[in-house]
Design an enzyme around this catalytic site. Structure first.
Site, short mmCIF file in Angstrom:
data_model
loop_
_atom_site.label_atom_id
_atom_site.label_comp_id
_atom_site.label_asym_id
_atom_site.label_seq_id
_atom_site.Cartn_x
_atom_site.Cartn_y
_atom_site.Cartn_z
N SER A 50 0.80 -1.23 0.00
CA SER A 50 0.00 0.00 0.00
C SER A 50 0.84 1.28 0.00
CB SER A 50 -0.98 0.00 1.18
OG SER A 50 -0.30 -0.10 2.42
N CYS A 79 -6.94 -6.42 -0.66
CA CYS A 79 -5.71 -6.45 0.13
C CYS A 79 -5.13 -5.04 0.29
CB CYS A 79 -4.71 -7.45 -0.45
SG CYS A 79 -3.40 -7.91 0.71
N ILE A 134 -2.56 -13.14 1.54
CA ILE A 134 -1.12 -12.95 1.36
C ILE A 134 -0.72 -11.65 2.06
CG2 ILE A 134 0.76 -12.68 -0.30
CD1 ILE A 134 -1.12 -14.06 -2.38
N HIS A 170 -7.45 -12.17 -1.83
CA HIS A 170 -7.24 -12.03 -3.27
C HIS A 170 -8.20 -12.91 -4.07
CE1 HIS A 170 -3.51 -9.65 -3.10
NE2 HIS A 170 -3.34 -10.26 -1.94
N GLU A 172 -9.05 -12.61 -7.06
CA GLU A 172 -8.57 -12.71 -8.44
C GLU A 172 -7.64 -13.90 -8.64
OE1 GLU A 172 -5.31 -10.37 -6.40
OE2 GLU A 172 -7.47 -10.58 -6.17
#
Length: 191
Positions: A50, A79, A134, A170, A172
């Site tokens: 981030s 995330c 993660i 996540h 995706e």
């Protein structure tokens, strides 16, 4: 009705988000320039780191553009994207984008080696969904108007506030498009 959703392409699993969005019926592009936001109905802020993402957003003139975009458009943060959207971040003075009335803890489940997967129930999405965590954050608390969508071990890991959707994991990376389908639905409702 088709919607066009961009994926912020500074870090993270951009191509995986793009595939999931396409498989969910959306048109999609990788966003690398603020001018691209004008043509979008929604935006995904993917995972990554981030603080680095914020620096890159500033460097490429995307930070202010995304703040303006967020005044009317749908945003989905995963995330690190969740962290960017939070109003409060433990251990940090002030927010990044500050879009969601949530307080988050970064790397809440440990470091990279502590990454894991867990079966999650996600309201409005799935009774069973594979959550890939993660270096994941979790949401410590939510403000009024924030709907908790999922928890893991009593920690909030997904939420929605109006046209803003966020999760600590996540989706995706799973091949399961149901979470992205939900964001496409939110984006259509907001259009």
């Amino acid at each position: 009705m088709t919607v066009k959703i961009g994926v912020l392409a500074l870090q993270g699993a951009v191509s995986e988000h793009i595939k999931a969005l396409k498989d969910s019926g959306a048109e999609t592009i990788a966003v690398k320039d603020a001018s691209q936001l004008e043509e979008l109905d929604g935006l995904v802020l993917p995972g990554g780191e981030s603080t680095t993402m914020r620096r890159l957003m500033d460097k490429y003139g995307l930070f202010d553009a995304i703040k303006i975009f967020a005044k009317k458009k749908a945003i989905f943060g995963t995330c690190a994207g969740l962290i960017l959207m939070a109003k409060e971040i433990e251990g940090r003075k002030g927010p990044h984008l500050g879009l969601l009335d949530i307080d988050v803890k970064r790397n809440a489940f440990g470091s990279q080696v502590d990454s894991f997967e867990s079966d999650l129930k996600i309201d409005h999405v799935a009774e069973s969904f594979d959550g890939v965590f993660i270096r994941a954050p979790y949401i410590k608390k939510v403000g009024p108007g924030v709907e908790i969508l999922s928890t893991y071990n009593q920690h909030i890991v997904a939420c929605r506030q109006g046209r803003f959707l966020a999760c600590a994991f996540h989706p995706e990376l799973t091949g399961d498009t149901r979470f992205h389908e939900y964001f496409v639905k939110i984006t259509k409702e907001n259009k």
